[in-house]
Design a protein around this motif. Structure first.
Motif, PDB file in Angstrom:
ATOM      1  N   GLU A 171       0.825  -1.208   0.000  1.00  0.00           N
ATOM      2  CA  GLU A 171       0.000   0.000   0.000  1.00  0.00           C
ATOM      3  C   GLU A 171       0.861   1.261   0.000  1.00  0.00           C
ATOM      4  OE1 GLU A 171      -2.287  -0.810   3.449  1.00  0.00           O
ATOM      5  OE2 GLU A 171      -3.723  -2.117   2.407  1.00  0.00           O
TER       6      GLU A 171
ATOM      7  N   ILE B 282       2.239   1.720  -3.474  1.00  0.00           N
ATOM      8  CA  ILE B 282       1.215   2.258  -4.375  1.00  0.00           C
ATOM      9  C   ILE B 282       1.065   3.765  -4.187  1.00  0.00           C
ATOM     10  CG2 ILE B 282      -1.262   2.226  -4.888  1.00  0.00           C
ATOM     11  CD1 ILE B 282      -1.185  -0.784  -4.061  1.00  0.00           C
TER      12      ILE B 282
ATOM     13  N   GLU C  46      -5.797  -8.323  -3.540  1.00  0.00           N
ATOM     14  CA  GLU C  46      -6.313  -7.058  -4.070  1.00  0.00           C
ATOM     15  C   GLU C  46      -5.223  -5.979  -4.071  1.00  0.00           C
ATOM     16  OE1 GLU C  46      -8.640  -3.938  -5.484  1.00  0.00           O
ATOM     17  OE2 GLU C  46      -8.788  -6.122  -5.649  1.00  0.00           O
ATOM     18  N   THR C  47      -4.442  -5.928  -2.978  1.00  0.00           N
ATOM     19  CA  THR C  47      -3.373  -4.924  -2.898  1.00  0.00           C
ATOM     20  C   THR C  47      -2.316  -5.170  -3.966  1.00  0.00           C
ATOM     21  OG1 THR C  47      -3.723  -4.830  -0.500  1.00  0.00           O
ATOM     22  CG2 THR C  47      -1.738  -3.788  -1.353  1.00  0.00           C
ATOM     23  N   ARG C  48      -1.976  -6.432  -4.195  1.00  0.00           N
ATOM     24  CA  ARG C  48      -0.981  -6.737  -5.221  1.00  0.00           C
ATOM     25  C   ARG C  48      -1.511  -6.377  -6.611  1.00  0.00           C
ATOM     26  NH1 ARG C  48       0.931  -9.736  -9.011  1.00  0.00           N
ATOM     27  NH2 ARG C  48       3.168 -10.292  -9.043  1.00  0.00           N
ATOM     28  N   ARG C  49      -2.805  -6.637  -6.850  1.00  0.00           N
ATOM     29  CA  ARG C  49      -3.398  -6.267  -8.147  1.00  0.00           C
ATOM     30  C   ARG C  49      -3.284  -4.755  -8.375  1.00  0.00           C
ATOM     31  NH1 ARG C  49      -7.858  -4.190 -10.200  1.00  0.00           N
ATOM     32  NH2 ARG C  49      -8.715  -3.783  -8.131  1.00  0.00           N
ATOM     33  N   ARG C  50      -3.569  -3.977  -7.325  1.00  0.00           N
ATOM     34  CA  ARG C  50      -3.458  -2.516  -7.449  1.00  0.00           C
ATOM     35  C   ARG C  50      -2.008  -2.093  -7.663  1.00  0.00           C
ATOM     36  NH1 ARG C  50      -5.364  -0.998  -2.040  1.00  0.00           N
ATOM     37  NH2 ARG C  50      -4.593   1.063  -2.624  1.00  0.00           N
ATOM     38  N   ALA C  51      -1.066  -2.822  -7.040  1.00  0.00           N
ATOM     39  CA  ALA C  51       0.348  -2.494  -7.205  1.00  0.00           C
ATOM     40  C   ALA C  51       0.798  -2.725  -8.642  1.00  0.00           C
ATOM     41  CB  ALA C  51       1.195  -3.328  -6.249  1.00  0.00           C
TER      42      ALA C  51
ATOM     43  N   ILE D  41      -1.104  -2.537 -11.283  1.00  0.00           N
ATOM     44  CA  ILE D  41      -1.694  -1.452 -12.076  1.00  0.00           C
ATOM     45  C   ILE D  41      -0.888  -0.165 -11.897  1.00  0.00           C
ATOM     46  CG2 ILE D  41      -3.728   0.022 -12.294  1.00  0.00           C
ATOM     47  CD1 ILE D  41      -5.417  -2.425 -11.498  1.00  0.00           C
ATOM     48  N   ARG D  42      -0.501   0.110 -10.658  1.00  0.00           N
ATOM     49  CA  ARG D  42       0.276   1.332 -10.373  1.00  0.00           C
ATOM     50  C   ARG D  42       1.629   1.299 -11.064  1.00  0.00           C
ATOM     51  NH1 ARG D  42       0.507   6.506 -10.093  1.00  0.00           N
ATOM     52  NH2 ARG D  42       1.916   7.354  -8.507  1.00  0.00           N
TER      53      ARG D  42
ATOM     54  N   GLU E  22       1.147   2.302 -14.562  1.00  0.00           N
ATOM     55  CA  GLU E  22       0.945   3.751 -14.685  1.00  0.00           C
ATOM     56  C   GLU E  22       2.273   4.505 -14.603  1.00  0.00           C
ATOM     57  OE1 GLU E  22      -1.674   4.517 -11.471  1.00  0.00           O
ATOM     58  OE2 GLU E  22      -3.496   3.865 -12.532  1.00  0.00           O
TER      59      GLU E  22
END
Length: 578
Positions: free
Chosen positions: A387, A390, A429-434, A436-437, A440
Motif C-alpha cells: 500500500e 502504491i 487485491e493490494t498486489r493487483r493494485r500495485a 496497475i500502479r 501507470e
C-alpha cells in the motif's frame, strides 16, 4: 606630484593609486604599517585592502573599534572572528584552542560558537561550546556540521522548534540525522511536507509510516491527559498478565483471572496502541488454547480423584468386609516383603502418562498457533508495504520490491482460521493494485523520456550554431552552459537518446578544439605581455637610486603610459608584476 611625496613612504603618498599599490605589495611582516593604513587612510577602499591583509585577529579587532564606517567595522570584526574560529577548530593545543574559542564567542556570538561546537578537534572545546549554546538555530548548525553522533544527538535533543526540525528532516543528507529529527515531529501537516519534500527516500518512507501511525491514534502524545497515560499503562499491565497466565501451569483458578483481565480490556474501549493490542490478543488466544487442552486433563484428574475418594468412603462404611485374597508379597533389596496391588499400580501410573501425552500435544498446538499468528503479522506487513508502494510516485525499485514481496508471500505458512480468508483477499487485491500502479508509473516515465527529445534536439542545434559562430567572445563559457543543460535533462528513449548524444558530443568536441586553439593563442599573448611588463619593471628598478628628481619623474610617467598600452597577463602573475 608634490615634492614632499618624494620623501614620504609610498603608503603615505598624496595619490591614492600609489598608496593602493604600496598596500597591495605589503606582506604579513608589515602588520604595523597595515594597521596604521587601516586606521588612518582617507580612502575607504585602501583601508579595506589593508584590513584584508592583516592576519592577526587581535589587531583586526582593534582596527574594527577604530572604524567610523560601519561596513568596514563589521568587515574587520568578521575577519577576526573567522581566524579565531579557524584556530579553535584546527588547533591541537588545548590552551590555544580555548583562548581562540573565548575570543570567537565574545565577538562572533552563537554562529561562531556553533561552528566550533560542531568541528573543533579537541573534545573539551566542543563540549564547552555546545554548553554555551541556547539559540535553537545555532544548535541546528551543530547538528548539520558535527560528524560525532553523541554531539549532534545532544544538540538535536535540545531543539523544540518544529520549523527547525522540519528543515533538518527535509534538507539533511545524512539519513540517521534526518530520521532522528523526523521522529520528533508529531504535527500531521509537517509530516505531509516531509513526505513530499525530503531529499532522502528513507526519510520520506519513514515520514509516511509515522503519518499513518498518527492517524490511527485518537490523540497526539502531546495532548494526552494523565488519564490517557494511566490507561496505556494499565493496558500494558493487562498484556503482561495474560502472557504470564499463558506461560503458567495452573488451569483452574487462572480462568477467573483471565476472564477478569479480558473484561477490563473491553471496559477500556478503543484507543489502544496497536503494538500493545496485538500483544494482548495474541497472548489471550494462546491462553485460551492452552486452557482448553491442559484444563481438560486437569479436570479429568480431579474428577477421578474425587470418584476414588467416594469409593474409599463407601468401602469403610461396610460392617462386614468381604474377605479378599492375600496380597502378593514381593521382596525388596533387603529381603523384606512389600505389598503392591494391581489397582494401586494402575491408579498411580495411568493418569501420569495421560497427562504427559496431553501436555505434549498442547505444547505442539500452542506452538502451531503462535506460528499462525506470526504468519498473520507478516502478511499484514506485506499488505502495508504494498500500500505504501502504491501511494508513492517512484518507479525506481518498484518492480524489484514487488518480486521480493511475492517471494515472501510464498514462504508464509498457515494463518489463523478467523483471518485467513480476509487477509488473503486483502493481499491479492493490494498486489493487483500495485501491478496497475507499476504500469501507470512506467507509462508516465515513457512520456517523460519522450518529452526530453525536443529539448535534446534544441541543444544539438544550439551546439551547431555555436560551432558556426566564429566571432563568439566567450566560447568556452557558452560550451560549459550547453553541457550543463544536457546533464540536467534526465532520461530519454534509449535509441533516440544515444543518436542525439553522439551528434551533440561530436559537435561539442569540435567547439572545444576551437576553444583550445584560442586559449593557446591567448596564453602566448599573455606570456609576451609578461615579458614586456617585466622589462618595464627592470627599467623602473634601475631608476630607484636616481637623484635627478625631475628627469626621473618624467621617465616614470613614460613607463606608466607604456604599461597601460600592454595587454593583460595571467591573473596569478598580474598582482605581483604590478
Amino acid at each position: 606630484m608634490a615634492i614632499a611625496d618624494l620623501f614620504r613612504p609610498k603608503h603615505k603618498h598624496s595619490k591614492s593609486e600609489v598608496r593602493a599599490a604600496a598596500v597591495s605589495a605589503m606582506g604579513k611582516d608589515d602588520v604595523d604599517v597595515l594597521i596604521e593604513v587601516a586606521k588612518s587612510d582617507q580612502d575607504r577602499a585602501i583601508r579595506k585592502s589593508a584590513i584584508a591583509k592583516i592576519l592577526d585577529p587581535e589587531a583586526l579587532a582593534m582596527v574594527a573599534e577604530s572604524q567610523d564606517d560601519g561596513q568596514l567595522r563589521s568587515y574587520a570584526k568578521n575577519l577576526a572572528v573567522e581566524i579565531w574560529v579557524a584556530k579553535a577548530i584546527a588547533s591541537d593545543d588545548v590552551d590555544v584552542a580555548k583562548a581562540s574559542f573565548n575570543h570567537a564567542a565574545a565577538h562572533g556570538g552563537d554562529k561562531a560558537i556553533a561552528e566550533i561546537a560542531g568541528q573543533a578537534q579537541i573534545a573539551e572545546v566542543r563540549t564547552q561550546a555546545l554548553a554555551r549554546l541556547e539559540d535553537e538555530r545555532a544548535l541546528a548548525q551543530v547538528v548539520r556540521k558535527s560528524q560525532r553522533a553523541e554531539e549532534w544527538q545532544e544538540a538535536l535533543a535540545r531543539i523544540t522548534d518544529i520549523s527547525i526540525l522540519r528543515a533538518i528532516a527535509i534538507d539533511e543528507q545524512r539519513k540517521e540525522v534526518a530520521i532522528s529529527a523526523l521522529d520528533r515531529i508529531e504535527d500531521p501537516a509537517v509530516l505531509d511536507e516531509v513526505v513530499s519534500k525530503a531529499k532522502s527516500k528513507p526519510v520520506r518512507t519513514r515520514a509516511k509510516r509515522n503519518r499513518a501511525a498518527l492517524t490511527k491514534t485518537t490523540k497526539l502524545p502531546s495532548e494526552a491527559s494523565s488519564q490517557d497515560k494511566r490507561e496505556r499503562a494499565e493496558r500494558s499491565q493487562l498484556a503482561r498478565e495474560i502472557e504470564s497466565l499463558a506461560g503458567g501451569d495452573e488451569w483452574v483458578e487462572s480462568r477467573q483471572a483471565a476472564d477478569a483481565a479480558s473484561a477490563r480490556w473491553q471496559e477500556l474501549g478503543d484507543g489502544a496502541d496497536p503494538g500493545v493490542a496485538a500483544r494482548f490478543h495474541k497472548a489471550l488466544a494462546r491462553y485460551n488454547k492452552n486452557h482448553e487442552m491442559y484444563g481438560a486433563a486437569a479436570r479429568a484428574a480431579a474428577e477421578k480423584a474425587e470418584r476414588e475418594a467416594q469409593a474409599q468412603a463407601r468401602s469403610e462404611q461396610v460392617s462386614a468386609p468381604v474377605p479378599t485374597p492375600p496380597p502378593l508379597a514381593m521382596p525388596d533389596a533387603d529381603g523384606d516383603a512389600q505389598v503392591e496391588t494391581a489397582g494401586e499400580t494402575a491408579g498411580s501410573e495411568v493418569p501420569a502418562a495421560l497427562a504427559e501425552q496431553v501436555a505434549a500435544k498442547a505444547d505442539k498446538q500452542a506452538d502451531e498457533e503462535d506460528k499462525r499468528l506470526d504468519n498473520q503479522d507478516e502478511l499484514q506487513r506485506l499488505c502495508e508495504e504494498l500500500e505504501e508502494l502504491i501511494a508513492g510516485d517512484q518507479m525506481k525499485g518498484f518492480d524489484r520490491t514487488l518480486k521480493e514481496t511475492d517471494k515472501r508471500r510464498r514462504k508464509i505458512g498457515a494463518l489463523p482460521a478467523n483471518s485467513a480468508a480476509v487477509l488473503g483477499e486483502r493481499y491479492d487485491e493490494t498486489r493487483r493494485r500495485a501491478v496497475i500502479r507499476l504500469g501507470e508509473l512506467r507509462e508516465a516515465d515513457d512520456w517523460k523520456r519522450w518529452a526530453a527529445v525536443p529539448k535534446m534536439e534544441a541543444l544539438v542545434e544550439r551546439a551547431k550554431a555555436l560551432l558556426a559562430d566564429t566571432e563568439h567572445k566567450k566560447l568556452g563559457e557558452a560550451l560549459k552552459v550547453l553541457q550543463k543543460e544536457w546533464r540536467e535533462l534526465g532520461p530519454s528513449p534509449r535509441e533516440k537518446g544515444e543518436e542525439l548524444w553522439k551528434v551533440f558530443k561530436a559537435t561539442c568536441d569540435e567547439v572545444y578544439e576551437r576553444v583550445k586553439v584560442e586559449r593557446e593563442g591567448r596564453n602566448e599573448e599573455q606570456k609576451a605581455n609578461q615579458v614586456k611588463k617585466e622589462a618595464l619593471c627592470d627599467r623602473a628598478d634601475e631608476l630607484k637610486t636616481s637623484t635627478d628628481w625631475e628627469a626621473t619623474s618624467a621617465i616614470f610617467k613614460e613607463l606608466q603610459a607604456e604599461w597601460k598600452t600592454i595587454g593583460p597577463v595571467q591573473r596569478r602573475k598580474a598582482d605581483a608584476l604590478w
